[in-house]
Design an enzyme around this catalytic site. Structure first.
Site, PDB file in Angstrom:
ATOM      1  CB  SER A 158      -0.864   0.008   1.263  1.00 50.84           C
ATOM      2  OG  SER A 158      -1.479   1.279   1.438  1.00 50.84           O
ATOM      3  CE1 TYR A 192      -4.031  -2.135   5.176  1.00 53.62           C
ATOM      4  CE2 TYR A 192      -3.160   0.035   4.630  1.00 53.62           C
ATOM      5  CZ  TYR A 192      -3.727  -1.161   4.233  1.00 53.62           C
ATOM      6  OH  TYR A 192      -3.980  -1.402   2.894  1.00 53.62           O
TER       7      TYR A 192
HETATM    8  P1  NDP Z   1     -11.271  -6.442   0.600  1.00 51.78           P
HETATM    9  O1  NDP Z   1     -11.572  -6.289   2.044  1.00 51.78           O
HETATM   10  O2  NDP Z   1     -12.245  -5.897  -0.392  1.00 51.78           O
HETATM   11  O3  NDP Z   1     -11.029  -7.974   0.262  1.00 51.78           O
HETATM   12  C1  NDP Z   1     -10.094  -8.719   0.987  1.00 51.78           C
HETATM   13  C2  NDP Z   1     -10.530 -10.167   1.063  1.00 51.78           C
HETATM   14  O4  NDP Z   1      -9.557 -10.858   1.887  1.00 51.78           O
HETATM   15  C3  NDP Z   1     -11.889 -10.346   1.758  1.00 51.78           C
HETATM   16  O5  NDP Z   1     -12.654 -11.332   1.138  1.00 51.78           O
HETATM   17  C4  NDP Z   1     -11.481 -10.756   3.183  1.00 51.78           C
HETATM   18  O6  NDP Z   1     -12.487 -11.482   3.848  1.00 51.78           O
HETATM   19  C5  NDP Z   1     -10.258 -11.599   2.896  1.00 51.78           C
HETATM   20  N1  NDP Z   1      -9.393 -11.797   4.082  1.00 51.78           N
HETATM   21  C6  NDP Z   1      -9.300 -11.026   5.198  1.00 51.78           C
HETATM   22  N2  NDP Z   1      -8.448 -11.575   6.085  1.00 51.78           N
HETATM   23  C7  NDP Z   1      -7.983 -12.727   5.515  1.00 51.78           C
HETATM   24  C8  NDP Z   1      -7.094 -13.747   5.942  1.00 51.78           C
HETATM   25  N3  NDP Z   1      -6.511 -13.710   7.157  1.00 51.78           N
HETATM   26  N4  NDP Z   1      -6.847 -14.781   5.120  1.00 51.78           N
HETATM   27  C9  NDP Z   1      -7.431 -14.851   3.889  1.00 51.78           C
HETATM   28  N5  NDP Z   1      -8.309 -13.926   3.442  1.00 51.78           N
HETATM   29  C10 NDP Z   1      -8.575 -12.865   4.237  1.00 51.78           C
HETATM   30  O7  NDP Z   1      -9.811  -5.781   0.383  1.00 51.78           O
HETATM   31  P2  NDP Z   1      -9.251  -4.800  -0.767  1.00 51.78           P
HETATM   32  O8  NDP Z   1      -9.554  -5.340  -2.086  1.00 51.78           O
HETATM   33  O9  NDP Z   1      -9.620  -3.401  -0.436  1.00 51.78           O
HETATM   34  O10 NDP Z   1      -7.674  -4.913  -0.489  1.00 51.78           O
HETATM   35  C11 NDP Z   1      -6.892  -5.970  -1.020  1.00 51.78           C
HETATM   36  C12 NDP Z   1      -5.440  -5.696  -0.702  1.00 51.78           C
HETATM   37  O11 NDP Z   1      -5.047  -4.440  -1.249  1.00 51.78           O
HETATM   38  C13 NDP Z   1      -5.149  -5.615   0.803  1.00 51.78           C
HETATM   39  O12 NDP Z   1      -3.894  -6.145   1.082  1.00 51.78           O
HETATM   40  C14 NDP Z   1      -5.155  -4.115   1.057  1.00 51.78           C
HETATM   41  O13 NDP Z   1      -4.407  -3.764   2.189  1.00 51.78           O
HETATM   42  C15 NDP Z   1      -4.526  -3.609  -0.217  1.00 51.78           C
HETATM   43  N6  NDP Z   1      -4.828  -2.215  -0.535  1.00 51.78           N
HETATM   44  C16 NDP Z   1      -6.119  -1.819  -0.797  1.00 51.78           C
HETATM   45  C17 NDP Z   1      -6.388  -0.496  -1.099  1.00 51.78           C
HETATM   46  C18 NDP Z   1      -7.762  -0.015  -1.407  1.00 51.78           C
HETATM   47  O14 NDP Z   1      -7.936   1.221  -1.569  1.00 51.78           O
HETATM   48  N7  NDP Z   1      -8.764  -0.866  -1.529  1.00 51.78           N
HETATM   49  C19 NDP Z   1      -5.305   0.497  -1.130  1.00 51.78           C
HETATM   50  C20 NDP Z   1      -3.997  -0.034  -0.848  1.00 51.78           C
HETATM   51  C21 NDP Z   1      -3.785  -1.347  -0.564  1.00 51.78           C
HETATM   52  P3  NDP Z   1     -13.499 -10.652   4.838  1.00 51.78           P
HETATM   53  O15 NDP Z   1     -14.242  -9.712   4.010  1.00 51.78           O
HETATM   54  O16 NDP Z   1     -14.312 -11.706   5.488  1.00 51.78           O
HETATM   55  O17 NDP Z   1     -12.581  -9.950   5.804  1.00 51.78           O
END
Ligand code: NDP
Length: 252
Positions: free
Chosen positions: A139, A152
């Site tokens: 990120s 984070y």
């Molecule tokens: P989302 O929350 O939309 O999707 C993440 C998915 O991962 C969800 O289905 C979630 O399940 C699942 N998840 C959570 N914890 C675990 C775990 N321990 N093991 C396996 N799966 C897990 O996330 P984003 O698409 O927003 O983000 C994806 C990545 O991009 C992350 O690493 C985030 O930090 C990074 N990112 C996102 C940004 C953004 O603006 N969206 C910006 C910068 C970085 P559940 O919903 O049940 O928790």
């Protein structure tokens, strides 16, 4: 010549950016293995993309070593190889420093950072065999902060550092790269019960030098580039995909 069936594991691949990465791999003819904690989202995404290619959901918490071992074993049992590991699963708990508990700190670090270590540790021998790739999703918060994001930000700084450590340890056999997204709007990529139509203002878009907020496709296209032979000279790198926000002076 027979086509090689390439296999990608996408952690957090059931929703958001990970779901877009899952779709992008399927559209390129890869088999997609979604490793996600969310059963409802995982099964829904596997059904939704069923016609695009071979897709499997394996419920996995990436912070739990036994579950990661099982994910890798099951993937090998089903498909025989792993060509790409996309470490995308991530969570945030943003709270004032003095109220953030050690359990919350450990949960964020456990998913965002330890999860990548565990997935790399248990899949690297399989990736090595086929000259595969690891791509970690960090990120821009690895480099810049808002208040109350200690866990984070620290986890994502760790992801960038872990990326270059893995790239050096794993050498020429496995390329390891990282993408640092900025603001990516994921509302339409959530499971149905959580899906929202984004309500972004002109200001939201125009504050970005690129003139818009990012989309999950902005990240999945970079993932496809990083696994391609065109990116064969890239390892240990971090690509910032943020519409220019981390390059902008913010003095008012
Ligand atoms: P989302 O929350 O939309 O999707 C993440 C998915 O991962 C969800 O289905 C979630 O399940 C699942 N998840 C959570 N914890 C675990 C775990 N321990 N093991 C396996 N799966 C897990 O996330 P984003 O698409 O927003 O983000 C994806 C990545 O991009 C992350 O690493 C985030 O930090 C990074 N990112 C996102 C940004 C953004 O603006 N969206 C910006 C910068 C970085 P559940 O919903 O049940 O928790």
């Amino acid at each position: 010549m027979p086509q090689i069936n390439r296999i990608a594991i996408i952690t957090g691949g059931a929703q958001g950016i990970g779901k877009s990465i899952t779709k992008a791999f399927l559209e390129k003819g890869w088999t997609a293995v979604i490793a996600d904690t969310d059963r409802e989202a995982g099964e829904e995404t596997a059904r939704e993309f069923d016609t695009l290619g071979t897709i499997t959901f394996i419920q996995t918490d990436v912070s739990e070593e036994k579950q990661v071992e099982r994910l890798v074993e099951k993937t090998i049992l089903l498909f025989g190889r792993i060509d790409a590991l996309i470490n995308n699963a991530g969570i945030s708990i943003n709270k004032p420093l003095t109220t953030l508990t050690i359990e919350e700190w450990n949960r964020v670090l456990g998913t965002n950072l330890t999860g990548i270590f565990l997935c790399a540790k248990h899949s690297c021998s399989h990736l090595q065999r086929v000259g595969g790739c690891i791509i970690n999703i960090a990120s821009t918060r690895a480099f810049m902060s808002e208040a109350c994001t200690e866990a984070y930000s620290a986890s994502k700084g760790g992801v960038v550092a872990l990326t270059h450590a893995l790239a050096v340890s794993l050498g020429s056999g496995i390329r390891v790269n990282c993408i640092s997204p900025g603001w990516i709007e994921t509302g339409l990529w959530k499971k149905k019960s959580r899906r929202i139509t984004p309500a972004l203002s002109a200001e939201d878009h125009l504050q970005h030098p690129a003139g818009r907020v990012g989309t999950p496709e902005d990240i999945s296209s970079l993932v496809l580039y990083l696994v391609s032979t065109e990116a064969s000279f890239l390892t240990g790198s971090n690509l910032i995909a943020d519409g220019g926000m981390t390059r902008k002076m913010m003095y008012s």
